[in-house]
Enzyme design. Structure first.
Site, PDB file in Angstrom:
ATOM      1  CG  LEU A  43      61.897  26.615  31.319  1.00 43.84           C
ATOM      2  CD1 LEU A  43      62.524  27.450  32.312  1.00 43.84           C
ATOM      3  CD2 LEU A  43      62.695  25.179  30.679  1.00 43.84           C
ATOM      4  CG  ASP A  46      65.076  21.883  23.515  1.00 45.38           C
ATOM      5  OD1 ASP A  46      65.737  23.314  23.843  1.00 45.38           O
ATOM      6  OD2 ASP A  46      66.597  21.129  23.689  1.00 45.38           O
ATOM      7  CD  GLN A  62      64.986  18.512  27.326  1.00 44.25           C
ATOM      8  OE1 GLN A  62      65.570  19.197  28.064  1.00 44.25           O
ATOM      9  NE2 GLN A  62      64.808  17.589  27.795  1.00 44.25           N
ATOM     10  NE  ARG A 165      73.790  20.503  25.054  1.00 42.30           N
ATOM     11  CZ  ARG A 165      74.252  20.817  25.047  1.00 42.30           C
ATOM     12  NH1 ARG A 165      75.462  20.339  25.476  1.00 42.30           N
ATOM     13  NH2 ARG A 165      74.240  22.504  25.029  1.00 42.30           N
ATOM     14  CG  ASP A 166      70.139  18.274  21.561  1.00 37.84           C
ATOM     15  OD1 ASP A 166      70.228  17.865  23.284  1.00 37.84           O
ATOM     16  OD2 ASP A 166      70.931  19.268  21.545  1.00 37.84           O
TER      17      ASP A 166
HETATM   18  C1  FRU Z   1      69.021  23.526  23.862  1.00 32.36           C
HETATM   19  C2  FRU Z   1      68.893  22.199  25.075  1.00 32.36           C
HETATM   20  C3  FRU Z   1      69.786  20.862  24.562  1.00 32.36           C
HETATM   21  C4  FRU Z   1      69.776  20.145  26.226  1.00 32.36           C
HETATM   22  C5  FRU Z   1      68.768  20.860  26.109  1.00 32.36           C
HETATM   23  C6  FRU Z   1      68.655  20.757  27.871  1.00 32.36           C
HETATM   24  O1  FRU Z   1      67.644  24.121  24.410  1.00 32.36           O
HETATM   25  O2  FRU Z   1      70.078  23.256  25.638  1.00 32.36           O
HETATM   26  O3  FRU Z   1      71.298  20.811  24.255  1.00 32.36           O
HETATM   27  O4  FRU Z   1      69.930  18.920  25.542  1.00 32.36           O
HETATM   28  O5  FRU Z   1      68.459  22.332  25.914  1.00 32.36           O
HETATM   29  O6  FRU Z   1      67.803  20.975  28.604  1.00 32.36           O
END
Ligand code: FRU
Length: 485
Positions: A43, A46, A62, A165-166
């Site tokens: 999969l 992001d 991701q 996060r992020d």
């Molecule tokens: C958004 C999210 C982010 C996180 C990531 C984890 O889709 O939930 O906030 O860092 O995906 O995969």
């Protein structure tokens, strides 16, 4: 549908051989994209670390290697000379530290002193599955792989929930400082952004405060993937609010919005000059990220995940899912964002197909539309029925896209019909079809609409109303589907 155990979802990738069989199997799927970035296996979600550095574009996504499931996340690395052709470059970040033992979550990149730095969330969980999100950094090494700092830059704040996060890192020359924006949730479950500041990239970070956005104090339960950029003298703030329904978005609780305004780093206030708008009006669009190090002050490049959290897609039984959008160029015109397909994408056009009522699994459609209502039905069956319908109502200046007529239906409860309100009468569409996605660019970028689409072999036709001139080009492949781990 496969039920995944926690062990299966969070299994560590020990060797490329663990997933070679999966790769060989999924690459034969009819739904593998040919000019969009997609997961090598498993999969993709992001986009992360999107930047231009040393003659190359870098993008990560991701990645969960094991199947169509959100589990242990890696950053998978792809590179491009031109944002059109892409090569797989292997794993970028892997969860190999205590502080990121349950995943390398989303983040961004920045160039400084000719070096490329990455900022990401180290998702730590203890034996009771209690989460601690750390803000971490890495630097691109001479071998082209990010090298992590031994320790995180900072941990989470106790006065917010575990959702922190992020990191989006930027440099603000007027202040002579770097800033990190972190998507967060307050203890009473409101979405927000936390701001950290430092004069140096890899040390000295301190909490500056919470971002204030007047009018948005109670707007969704978590703001994922915040991003900020200055274009044409305006500040553009993007984020993905979740745990809320918003007007015109059916039952979806995940959205991606933008605000145009002014960011004041003295007061940590973003003052919007417009109402919020959707970055894209489609079913499957999320976690958009702006490229850093784009030298043109009047333009930015944006890319997003074609997909939504907590949704399921028809390739799930094939054990893969997800795709990136095409990179898009962003400009601000009269207080609006204008989005165009990346310059040069026309080079992928192959033969022009005489409009004989069929489309190809990878093609671009251009339609010039005359006055009045308009209908375009894509992926119809041989007798002209079914498919995805796009109806424009000239009186309300609204385009409505309905995917209920497709054989492969998905996420029915979230909504299969969405509308795009236009400011100008509809006059043009460019539609980019790849094997499992459809992206509409309406009126030279006034609005975009992105959806996954999984036509069967019987769904290859189209019908179009008389007040339109249509051209279709086959699109050549530009993304290599190679096994590089
Ligand atoms: C958004 C999210 C982010 C996180 C990531 C984890 O889709 O939930 O906030 O860092 O995906 O995969």
């Amino acid at each position: 549908m496969k039920e995944w155990t926690l062990e299966e979802r969070y299994r560590v990738l020990e060797s490329p051989e663990d997933i070679r069989g999966l790769y060989e199997r999924i690459r034969t799927s009819d739904y593998r994209q040919t000019y969009h970035v997609q997961p090598v296996t498993g999969l993709s979600s992001d986009p992360n670390g999107f930047t231009y550095h040393d003659g190359k574009w870098h993008l990560f996504y991701q990645w969960c290697p094991w199947g169509a499931v959100h589990g242990l996340k890696y950053w998978y690395h792809v590179t491009s000379p031109d944002l059109i052709s892409w090569d797989n470059a292997g794993v970028g970040l892997r969860p190999d530290k205590i502080y990121d033992n349950k995943g390398n979550h989303s983040g961004s990149a920045i160039c400084a002193n000719d070096e490329l730095y990455f900022f990401y969330t180290g998702n730590h969980r203890d034996e009771n599955w209690v989460r601690t999100p750390y803000t971490c950094a890495a630097k691109l090494g001479a071998d082209g792989k990010p090298e992590k700092l031994p320790e995180p830059l900072f941990g989470p704040r106790a006065d917010y929930s575990e959702h922190q996060r992020d990191p989006k890192v930027i440099y603000v020359p007027e202040k002579g400082k770097y800033y990190i924006f972190i998507g967060a949730q307050t203890l009473d479950e409101r979405g927000t952004v936390l701001i950290y500041e430092s004069e140096e990239l890899l040390k000295g970070w301190s909490f500056a405060g919470e971002l204030k956005v007047p009018g948005y104090e109670n707007f969704g339960g978590m703001w994922e993937c915040p991003c900020i950029e200055r274009i044409s003298g305006k500040d553009l703030l993007l984020f993905s609010p979740q745990y809320t329904k918003l007007p015109g978005r059916a039952e979806s609780t995940n959205h991606n919005v933008y605000l145009i305004g002014q960011m004041d780093f003295d007061t940590l206030t973003f003052t919007p000059e417009t109402d919020y708008r959707y970055l894209d009006f489609g079913f499957d669009y999320y976690a958009a990220q702006l490229a850093s190090n784009v030298e043109d002050p009047d333009k930015s490049i944006i890319i997003a995940w074609i997909g939504l959290p907590d949704n399921h897609y028809p390739t799930e039984p094939e054990e893969w899912e997800g795709s990136m959008t095409l990179p898009r160029e962003l400009r601000i015109k009269d207080g609006h964002l204008i989005q165009s397909p990346i310059t040069g994408i026309e080079e992928l056009r192959g033969e022009e197909i005489a409009p004989e009522g069929t489309i190809l699994p990878a093609c671009e459609i251009q339609v010039d539309i005359g006055e009045g209502d308009f209908d375009l039905n894509l992926y119809t069956k041989e007798d002209g029925t079914g498919g995805m319908t796009c109806h424009y109502d000239a009186e309300t200046k609204t385009c409505t896209i309905d995917r209920t007529g497709m054989e492969k239906r998905f996420n029915e409860k979230v909504g299969e019909v969405l509308s795009v309100p236009l400011e100008q009468p509809l006059y043009k569409m460019r539609i980019f079809i790849d094997h499992s996605s459809t992206e509409f660019f309406i009126n030279d970028g006034e609005a975009t609409f992105t959806t996954h689409s999984y036509p069967t072999k019987e769904e290859f036709g189209y019908t179009v109303s008389d007040n339109a001139q249509m051209k279709i080009w086959q699109m050549k492949a530009s993304v290599k589907d190679t096994f590089v781990i």
